[in-house]
Design an enzyme around this catalytic site. Structure first.
Site, PDB file in Angstrom:
ATOM      1  N   ARG A  84       0.817  -1.213   0.000  1.00  0.00           N
ATOM      2  CA  ARG A  84       0.000   0.000   0.000  1.00  0.00           C
ATOM      3  C   ARG A  84       0.850   1.262   0.000  1.00  0.00           C
ATOM      4  NH1 ARG A  84      -3.755  -0.794   4.926  1.00  0.00           N
ATOM      5  NH2 ARG A  84      -3.959   1.428   4.688  1.00  0.00           N
ATOM      6  N   MET A  90     -12.208   2.838  -3.732  1.00  0.00           N
ATOM      7  CA  MET A  90     -12.417   1.674  -2.869  1.00  0.00           C
ATOM      8  C   MET A  90     -11.126   1.113  -2.261  1.00  0.00           C
ATOM      9  SD  MET A  90     -15.625   1.576  -2.864  1.00  0.00           S
ATOM     10  CE  MET A  90     -16.029   0.010  -2.084  1.00  0.00           C
ATOM     11  N   ASN A  98     -14.301  13.304   1.201  1.00  0.00           N
ATOM     12  CA  ASN A  98     -14.905  12.047   0.747  1.00  0.00           C
ATOM     13  C   ASN A  98     -16.419  12.181   0.838  1.00  0.00           C
ATOM     14  OD1 ASN A  98     -15.087   9.178   0.158  1.00  0.00           O
ATOM     15  ND2 ASN A  98     -15.556   8.868   2.333  1.00  0.00           N
ATOM     16  N   HIS A 139     -19.794   9.828   1.630  1.00  0.00           N
ATOM     17  CA  HIS A 139     -20.160   8.534   2.194  1.00  0.00           C
ATOM     18  C   HIS A 139     -21.683   8.431   2.237  1.00  0.00           C
ATOM     19  CE1 HIS A 139     -19.771   4.895   4.544  1.00  0.00           C
ATOM     20  NE2 HIS A 139     -20.732   5.363   5.320  1.00  0.00           N
ATOM     21  N   GLU A 191      -8.733   7.026  10.188  1.00  0.00           N
ATOM     22  CA  GLU A 191      -9.745   6.018  10.493  1.00  0.00           C
ATOM     23  C   GLU A 191     -10.850   6.140   9.449  1.00  0.00           C
ATOM     24  OE1 GLU A 191     -12.665   4.768  14.094  1.00  0.00           O
ATOM     25  OE2 GLU A 191     -11.032   6.151  14.565  1.00  0.00           O
TER      26      GLU A 191
END
Ligand code: GRF
Length: 216
Positions: A67, A92, A109, A111, A145
């Site tokens: 990553r 994703m 982002n 959501h 997180e």
């Protein structure tokens, strides 16, 4: 003042990306889309972006050992395209701490729930199973997180007795397409300040400025 140069990260169909592209077409838009980047070579959004005349890039996660290496390549691609601000739109992949910190307060982002309720996947099925009366969507700054970070705009979407996950997803998606461009505009106009992990919107005296309530 020049427009804010935005990079959009996608993995799939790119309908939120499209909403951001469309909203930046208006001459008075304070932001412009400098790059659409996908980790999936087959993402439908790539074609939509190209059709809109936006530069596209693929950084395929499978081409990297880990990553950290993938995120470093993402970072290079964004900086190379002159990107100053990042919008995640159905991206994703989990991002490393390093990447998130490099773009701290410069990455948002969308959501499909009213965070902090229902972070993660399958939000609509989970909202239905929980029996909540409202769900919705949230645009927020990104923190390490997953699905946390200062909230900029939310839209509430009432749940109907006959809803299933698909019908609910469709109504929430309409709301997403309204609030994501709106949130980007607020940020690009310099109206959003983060104080103690809350996003404060300058000039948003009425709650209607940061909460959208679509009609049931
Ligand atoms: C949206 O529901 C978004 O909220 C979530 O992933 C989905 C992406 O859809 N993060 P699209 O690619 O923007 O159409």
């Amino acid at each position: 003042m020049g427009k804010l140069k935005v990079g959009i990260l996608i993995s799939g169909r790119g309908s939120n990306m499209q909403a951001l592209i469309d909203s930046c077409r208006s001459p008075d838009a304070p932001a412009e889309i400098a790059l659409v980047l996908s980790n999936e070579p087959t993402a439908a959004g790539l074609r939509r972006a190209a059709e809109a005349g936006i530069p596209t890039r693929v950084v395929h996660h499978r081409d990297f050992a880990d990553r950290a290496a993938f995120d470093a390549a993402l970072h290079r691609a964004l900086v190379g395209a002159g990107v100053e601000f990042v919008c995640l739109a159905g991206f994703m992949r989990l991002l490393t701490n390093d990447f998130v910190e490099r773009w701290r307060d410069r990455m948002i982002n969308i959501h499909p729930s009213l965070l902090p309720a229902f972070p993660g996947l399958n939000t609509h099925a989970r909202a239905l199973a929980a029996g909540v009366r409202f769900t919705g969507c949230t645009v927020h700054f990104v923190r390490s997180e997953m699905d946390t970070g200062p909230i900029i705009v939310q839209a509430a979407v009432p749940i109907r007795p006959e809803d299933n996950a698909d019908s609910l997803a469709a109504r929430v998606l309409e709301a997403e397409h309204r609030i994501y461009p709106y949130a980007l505009r607020l940020v690009a106009e310099g109206r959003v300040t983060i104080i103690g992990e809350r996003a404060i919107i300058a000039g948003a005296e009425a709650p209607g400025e940061t909460l959208f309530n679509p009609v049931p």
